[in-house]
Design an enzyme around this catalytic site. Structure first.
Site, short mmCIF file in Angstrom:
data_model
loop_
_atom_site.label_atom_id
_atom_site.label_comp_id
_atom_site.label_asym_id
_atom_site.label_seq_id
_atom_site.Cartn_x
_atom_site.Cartn_y
_atom_site.Cartn_z
N ARG A 25 -2.80 9.83 34.39
CA ARG A 25 -2.13 10.81 33.17
C ARG A 25 -2.05 12.14 33.75
O ARG A 25 -1.03 12.64 33.23
CB ARG A 25 -3.30 10.73 32.05
CG ARG A 25 -3.26 9.27 31.48
CD ARG A 25 -4.63 8.94 30.60
NE ARG A 25 -4.79 7.84 29.92
CZ ARG A 25 -5.06 6.75 30.30
NH1 ARG A 25 -5.10 6.37 31.54
NH2 ARG A 25 -5.05 5.52 29.53
N GLY A 91 -0.27 -1.89 36.12
CA GLY A 91 -0.13 -2.19 34.53
C GLY A 91 0.26 -0.76 33.97
O GLY A 91 1.12 -0.52 33.16
N ARG A 119 2.57 -10.03 32.21
CA ARG A 119 1.59 -9.32 31.49
C ARG A 119 2.35 -8.85 30.00
O ARG A 119 3.40 -8.60 30.31
CB ARG A 119 1.02 -8.23 32.02
CG ARG A 119 -0.17 -8.66 33.13
CD ARG A 119 -0.76 -7.71 34.08
NE ARG A 119 -1.77 -6.90 33.10
CZ ARG A 119 -2.43 -6.01 33.73
NH1 ARG A 119 -2.17 -5.67 35.21
NH2 ARG A 119 -3.42 -5.17 33.03
N GLN A 162 -2.65 0.85 26.58
CA GLN A 162 -1.77 1.49 27.44
C GLN A 162 -0.34 1.63 26.88
O GLN A 162 0.26 2.67 27.15
CB GLN A 162 -1.55 0.63 28.67
CG GLN A 162 -2.70 0.58 29.52
CD GLN A 162 -2.47 -0.29 30.64
OE1 GLN A 162 -1.72 -1.40 30.83
NE2 GLN A 162 -3.42 -0.36 31.57
N ASP A 286 -12.96 -3.42 31.68
CA ASP A 286 -12.83 -3.51 33.04
C ASP A 286 -14.37 -3.72 33.54
O ASP A 286 -14.52 -4.10 34.74
CB ASP A 286 -12.43 -2.34 33.61
CG ASP A 286 -10.74 -2.31 33.56
OD1 ASP A 286 -10.43 -3.30 33.42
OD2 ASP A 286 -10.14 -0.88 33.50
N LYS A 312 -5.59 -9.67 32.62
CA LYS A 312 -5.85 -8.43 33.80
C LYS A 312 -4.93 -9.14 34.96
O LYS A 312 -4.20 -9.87 35.07
CB LYS A 312 -7.24 -8.36 33.81
CG LYS A 312 -7.97 -7.80 32.67
CD LYS A 312 -7.48 -6.48 32.48
CE LYS A 312 -8.32 -5.61 31.26
NZ LYS A 312 -7.62 -4.09 30.94
#
Length: 404
Positions: A25, A91, A119, A162, A286, A312
């Protein structure tokens, strides 16, 4: 790369690696802001290198690198993309850059691994369809064409945060005001808070008008800033697990008031030591692999909110169940929960498989410090923590690479 880990105990102090979530970011915000921005504490993980490459190719971000620090010299989000954006297996990179590509009134292509392109991307596909924009995924690359228009965006909250973060990065640059309306349940909200914090550091205002609506003013400018990437709770969990499993390890460099949802591991580890808890991982998926490993060595666990583990880098619930079975640990995987039995950890009698998943590899490595074992495909750690094996070696873990 195959790795052998001997039964050994970890001792010492170690600094947490930089947060991949924050780094993605901050790099994007700094690149958009252009000259005068600096991001300190960048790792050489494959995912972060993908974001740097895409910032250069998407809007001509120029930067100079000095070790782990990056100084940005200029950029222009209106520039034509320079070739296809290579997202590798990241991703976050792909989902953050698709809306940024949609700012342009021209075609852009994004490439990535076969697993990445399989995905879910339906959120962006639906937005493009509603606005009459191009979105095509042929399994090898995604092709998009804007320009995206400001307005109301309705996004499911249980696929991936996301998508929400990607929109938050792009929408402030549009002429009109926008809002993101989230269809509950909202999972992984801490990642949205990280995005909001990163945007604020570069002068961009976004805010929650209620618990499921984000307001974003248009015509905003990203302002240059100099920021340092904070330590990563997600990867620090693997180091702290060595302490929980009999070592003496102190992890430094973590921010106590961090917005990272994965900081929950400190309390979760305590619960795993005390008994066989029920842990909801909806906001910290995660952590699932390392929680399963610690639970297997301790008292067991019931994880809930596990549905998204299927999408994932691997099908993480199934992959962990397969590998833990090699230690003799029973695991039951259901649609949205996983049960790991504790107290039955044995030495694996066959090599462990990394499933091309960095978090599977590191979770297996932690368990192997108790039993010894071989991990095939250990190079997957390069995705997020390329220094992982060097780090645990410095803590006294006996690690060696097996020659073919």
């Amino acid at each position: 790369m195959d790795i052998r880990i001997e039964k050994s105990r970890a001792y010492g102090k170690v600094t947490a690696p930089p947060s991949k979530s924050f780094a993605h970011r901050l790099i994007i915000c700094a690149a958009i802001a252009g000259g005068g921005s600096e991001v300190r504490g960048i790792s050489d993980s494959e995912d972060i290198l993908a974001t740097l490459d895409c910032a250069k190719d998407c809007f001509g971000a120029e930067y100079k690198r000095n070790g782990r620090d990056i100084v940005f010299c200029g950029s222009d989000v209106t520039l034509a993309a320079h070739g296809a954006l290579m997202c590798r297996e990241s991703g976050s990179t792909m989902r953050f850059f698709i809306p940024l590509c949609l700012l342009k009134d021209e075609e852009c292509e994004l490439c990535g691994s076969e697993k990445l392109l399989s995905r879910p991307m339906t959120v962006y596909e639906d937005i493009c369809r509603a606005q009459g924009l191009t979105f095509e995924n042929n399994g090898e690359r995604i092709r998009v064409k804007g320009p995206l228009r400001a307005g109301k965006f309705t996004v499911p909250g249980n696929i991936s945060s996301q998508f929400i973060s990607g929109l938050m990065l792009a929408l402030p640059l549009l002429e009109g005001d926008s809002e993101i309306c989230i269809i509950p349940p909202l999972d992984s909200k801490p990642y949205i808070d990280i995005t909001m914090k990163a945007l604020g550091l570069f002068g961009v205002e976004t805010y929650w008008s209620d618990e499921l609506t984000i307001k974003i003013k248009g015509c905003q400018k990203y302002l240059p800033a100099k920021e340092t990437v904070e330590g990563d709770y997600s990867n620090a969990a693997f180091l702290s697990a060595l302490d929980v499993l009999g070592g003496e390890v102190e992890v430094e460099g973590l921010c106590g008031d961090s917005a990272q949802g994965d900081k929950a591991y400190t309390e979760q580890f305590r619960a795993l030591e005390a008994g066989a808890p029920v842990i909801d991982i909806s906001d910290c998926p995660d952590l699932a692999p390392i929680l399963m490993s610690v639970a297997a060595a301790k008292n067991g666990v019931k994880l809930t909110g596990t549905a998204r583990l299927k999408i994932k880098e691997s099908d993480r619930g199934a992959a962990m169940a397969e590998e833990l079975s090699k230690f003799g640990v029973p695991v039951a995987v259901y649609d949205n929960e996983i049960i790991v039995e504790g107290g039955c950890l044995g030495t694996p009698k066959e090599p462990l498989c990394g499933h091309n998943d960095h978090r599977i590899v590191m979770s297996m490595a932690v368990l192997c410090t108790l039993t010894g074992g071989v991990i095939k495909g250990a190079q997957a750690v390069k995705k997020s923590y390329p220094d992982f094996f060097d780090t645990i070696k410095k803590l006294g873990i006996e690690v060696s690479e097996i020659d073919d």
